[in-house]
Design an enzyme around this catalytic site. Structure first.
Site, PDB file in Angstrom:
ATOM      1  N   GLY A 182      -6.421  -4.049  -7.209  1.00 54.25           N
ATOM      2  CA  GLY A 182      -5.874  -3.115  -6.228  1.00 54.25           C
ATOM      3  C   GLY A 182      -4.503  -3.529  -5.721  1.00 54.25           C
ATOM      4  O   GLY A 182      -3.667  -4.043  -6.473  1.00 54.25           O
TER       5      GLY A 182
ATOM      6  N   ASP B 259      -3.778  -5.896  -3.746  1.00 59.02           N
ATOM      7  CA  ASP B 259      -3.669  -7.367  -3.787  1.00 59.02           C
ATOM      8  C   ASP B 259      -3.036  -7.794  -5.120  1.00 59.02           C
ATOM      9  O   ASP B 259      -2.067  -8.581  -5.144  1.00 59.02           O
ATOM     10  CB  ASP B 259      -5.091  -7.945  -3.637  1.00 59.02           C
ATOM     11  CG  ASP B 259      -5.119  -9.418  -3.296  1.00 59.02           C
ATOM     12  OD1 ASP B 259      -4.044 -10.013  -3.092  1.00 59.02           O
ATOM     13  OD2 ASP B 259      -6.231  -9.981  -3.239  1.00 59.02           O
TER      14      ASP B 259
ATOM     15  N   SER C 254      -9.331  -1.667   2.892  1.00 59.23           N
ATOM     16  CA  SER C 254     -10.761  -1.396   2.622  1.00 59.23           C
ATOM     17  C   SER C 254     -11.033  -0.070   1.914  1.00 59.23           C
ATOM     18  O   SER C 254     -12.198   0.215   1.599  1.00 59.23           O
ATOM     19  CB  SER C 254     -11.624  -1.459   3.897  1.00 59.23           C
ATOM     20  OG  SER C 254     -11.778  -2.792   4.341  1.00 59.23           O
TER      21      SER C 254
ATOM     22  N   GLY D 261     -10.214   1.027  -1.079  1.00 55.20           N
ATOM     23  CA  GLY D 261     -10.322   1.033  -2.533  1.00 55.20           C
ATOM     24  C   GLY D 261     -11.626   0.377  -2.948  1.00 55.20           C
ATOM     25  O   GLY D 261     -12.713   0.925  -2.750  1.00 55.20           O
TER      26      GLY D 261
ATOM     27  N   TYR E  90     -13.335  -1.878  -1.640  1.00 51.44           N
ATOM     28  CA  TYR E  90     -14.300  -2.111  -0.555  1.00 51.44           C
ATOM     29  C   TYR E  90     -14.971  -0.840  -0.040  1.00 51.44           C
ATOM     30  O   TYR E  90     -15.867  -0.914   0.816  1.00 51.44           O
ATOM     31  CB  TYR E  90     -13.647  -2.885   0.597  1.00 51.44           C
ATOM     32  CG  TYR E  90     -13.488  -4.379   0.329  1.00 51.44           C
ATOM     33  CD1 TYR E  90     -13.948  -4.965  -0.854  1.00 51.44           C
ATOM     34  CD2 TYR E  90     -12.885  -5.223   1.259  1.00 51.44           C
ATOM     35  CE1 TYR E  90     -13.805  -6.334  -1.097  1.00 51.44           C
ATOM     36  CE2 TYR E  90     -12.753  -6.587   1.031  1.00 51.44           C
ATOM     37  CZ  TYR E  90     -13.211  -7.136  -0.153  1.00 51.44           C
ATOM     38  OH  TYR E  90     -13.077  -8.489  -0.375  1.00 51.44           O
TER      39      TYR E  90
HETATM   40  N1  AR6 Z   1       0.617   0.271  -2.843  1.00 50.87           N
HETATM   41  C1  AR6 Z   1      -0.040   0.845  -1.816  1.00 50.87           C
HETATM   42  N2  AR6 Z   1      -1.361   1.045  -1.804  1.00 50.87           N
HETATM   43  C2  AR6 Z   1      -2.051   0.658  -2.901  1.00 50.87           C
HETATM   44  C3  AR6 Z   1      -1.445   0.057  -4.020  1.00 50.87           C
HETATM   45  C4  AR6 Z   1      -0.037  -0.138  -3.969  1.00 50.87           C
HETATM   46  N3  AR6 Z   1       0.626  -0.711  -4.964  1.00 50.87           N
HETATM   47  N4  AR6 Z   1      -2.414  -0.211  -4.941  1.00 50.87           N
HETATM   48  C5  AR6 Z   1      -3.582   0.226  -4.422  1.00 50.87           C
HETATM   49  N5  AR6 Z   1      -3.362   0.769  -3.206  1.00 50.87           N
HETATM   50  P1  AR6 Z   1      -7.836  -2.034  -2.560  1.00 50.87           P
HETATM   51  P2  AR6 Z   1      -9.746  -3.013  -0.545  1.00 50.87           P
HETATM   52  C6  AR6 Z   1      -4.320   1.348  -2.255  1.00 50.87           C
HETATM   53  O1  AR6 Z   1      -8.907  -1.833  -3.569  1.00 50.87           O
HETATM   54  O2  AR6 Z   1     -10.529  -1.759  -0.661  1.00 50.87           O
HETATM   55  C7  AR6 Z   1      -8.898  -6.686  -4.110  1.00 50.87           C
HETATM   56  O3  AR6 Z   1      -9.443  -7.124  -5.316  1.00 50.87           O
HETATM   57  C8  AR6 Z   1      -5.624   1.882  -2.802  1.00 50.87           C
HETATM   58  O4  AR6 Z   1      -5.440   3.193  -3.349  1.00 50.87           O
HETATM   59  O5  AR6 Z   1      -6.543  -2.649  -3.001  1.00 50.87           O
HETATM   60  O6  AR6 Z   1      -9.421  -3.548   0.813  1.00 50.87           O
HETATM   61  C9  AR6 Z   1      -8.908  -7.756  -3.040  1.00 50.87           C
HETATM   62  O7  AR6 Z   1      -8.691  -9.042  -3.582  1.00 50.87           O
HETATM   63  C10 AR6 Z   1      -6.479   1.919  -1.536  1.00 50.87           C
HETATM   64  O8  AR6 Z   1      -6.216   3.106  -0.787  1.00 50.87           O
HETATM   65  O9  AR6 Z   1      -8.328  -2.959  -1.309  1.00 50.87           O
HETATM   66  C11 AR6 Z   1     -10.301  -7.612  -2.491  1.00 50.87           C
HETATM   67  O10 AR6 Z   1     -11.251  -8.302  -3.281  1.00 50.87           O
HETATM   68  C12 AR6 Z   1      -5.934   0.732  -0.728  1.00 50.87           C
HETATM   69  O11 AR6 Z   1      -4.717   0.345  -1.354  1.00 50.87           O
HETATM   70  C13 AR6 Z   1     -10.557  -6.137  -2.562  1.00 50.87           C
HETATM   71  O12 AR6 Z   1      -9.709  -5.660  -3.600  1.00 50.87           O
HETATM   72  C14 AR6 Z   1      -6.861  -0.475  -0.674  1.00 50.87           C
HETATM   73  O13 AR6 Z   1      -7.535  -0.613  -1.909  1.00 50.87           O
HETATM   74  C15 AR6 Z   1     -10.148  -5.450  -1.293  1.00 50.87           C
HETATM   75  O14 AR6 Z   1     -10.536  -4.105  -1.355  1.00 50.87           O
END
Ligand code: AR6
Length: 179
Positions: A31, A33, A122, A124, A126
């Site tokens: 994601g 991260d 959270s 994506g 999560y």
């Molecule tokens: N720019 C902005 N937003 C983004 C980007 C980007 N480049 N890429 C994804 N998103 P997630 P979580 C959005 O899954 O749910 C990781 O493996 C995405 O569409 O990144 O908090 C960590 O190490 C969504 O709306 O984070 C943890 O293990 C939002 O970012 C876990 O994922 C968050 O999605 C955390 O899960």
């Protein structure tokens, strides 16, 4: 009102600090991260690994935030926030998510950083429902800006249309109450 909603890739933003949606290890993931670590370069992982563990494997408990430099990012700093995994909403998910926003804003104020961008923590991997997460993000950021001067620019970043609409809806609902 200094809260903006913007759709796009958070790693491209030249703000003082971007927030990462990390996990408790702070050692990277998928994601946003993964995108932040790719854009910042390998020094970011090294900086995260140097942060002390509070218990085995945990550098940042859920609801808390840690700071590193941004390295190759246009943003000067990265705040690594760990959001809750969504279960059913009765396991302190709203409070833990609210803490991610509030603690990030507090740290930005302490470091005198004037612009901050948040991903939808959270929402994506999560699994947090978008509208509920948007409500928390909007209420925390609005409450902060009502009572603080720094950071003066807060950007809520939506990576897709659904998240963008969720932010717009929650802002529209919240604003008449704070006007
Ligand atoms: N720019 C902005 N937003 C983004 C980007 C980007 N480049 N890429 C994804 N998103 P997630 P979580 C959005 O899954 O749910 C990781 O493996 C995405 O569409 O990144 O908090 C960590 O190490 C969504 O709306 O984070 C943890 O293990 C939002 O970012 C876990 O994922 C968050 O999605 C955390 O899960």
């Amino acid at each position: 009102m200094n809260i903006e909603v913007w759709q796009g890739d958070i790693t491209t933003l030249a703000v003082d600090v971007i927030v990462n949606a990390a996990n408790e290890t702070l050692l990277g993931g998928g994601g946003v991260d993964g995108a932040i670590h790719r854009a910042a370069g390998p020094q970011l992982l090294e900086a995260c690994a140097r942060l002390p563990e509070v218990r085995p494997g945990v550098r940042c408990p859920t609801g808390e935030v840690r700071a590193t430099p941004g390295f190759r990012l246009p943003a000067q700093h990265v705040f690594h926030a760990v959001g809750p995994v969504w279960r059913d909403g009765t396991h302190h998910e709203p409070e833990l998510l609210a803490n991610c926003y509030w603690q990030s804003l507090r740290l930005a104020e302490q470091m005198d950083l004037h612009s901050i961008a948040f991903p939808a923590i959270s929402c994506g991997i999560y699994g947090y429902p978008l509208q509920l997460a948007a409500r928390v993000a909007v209420s925390e950021t609005l409450a902060w800006e009502k009572s603080h001067k720094v950071p003066r620019r807060i950007v809520l970043v939506a990576f897709n249309e659904a998240m963008y609409k969720a932010y717009q809806q929650q802002l529209a609902q919240a604003l008449p109450q704070v006007a």
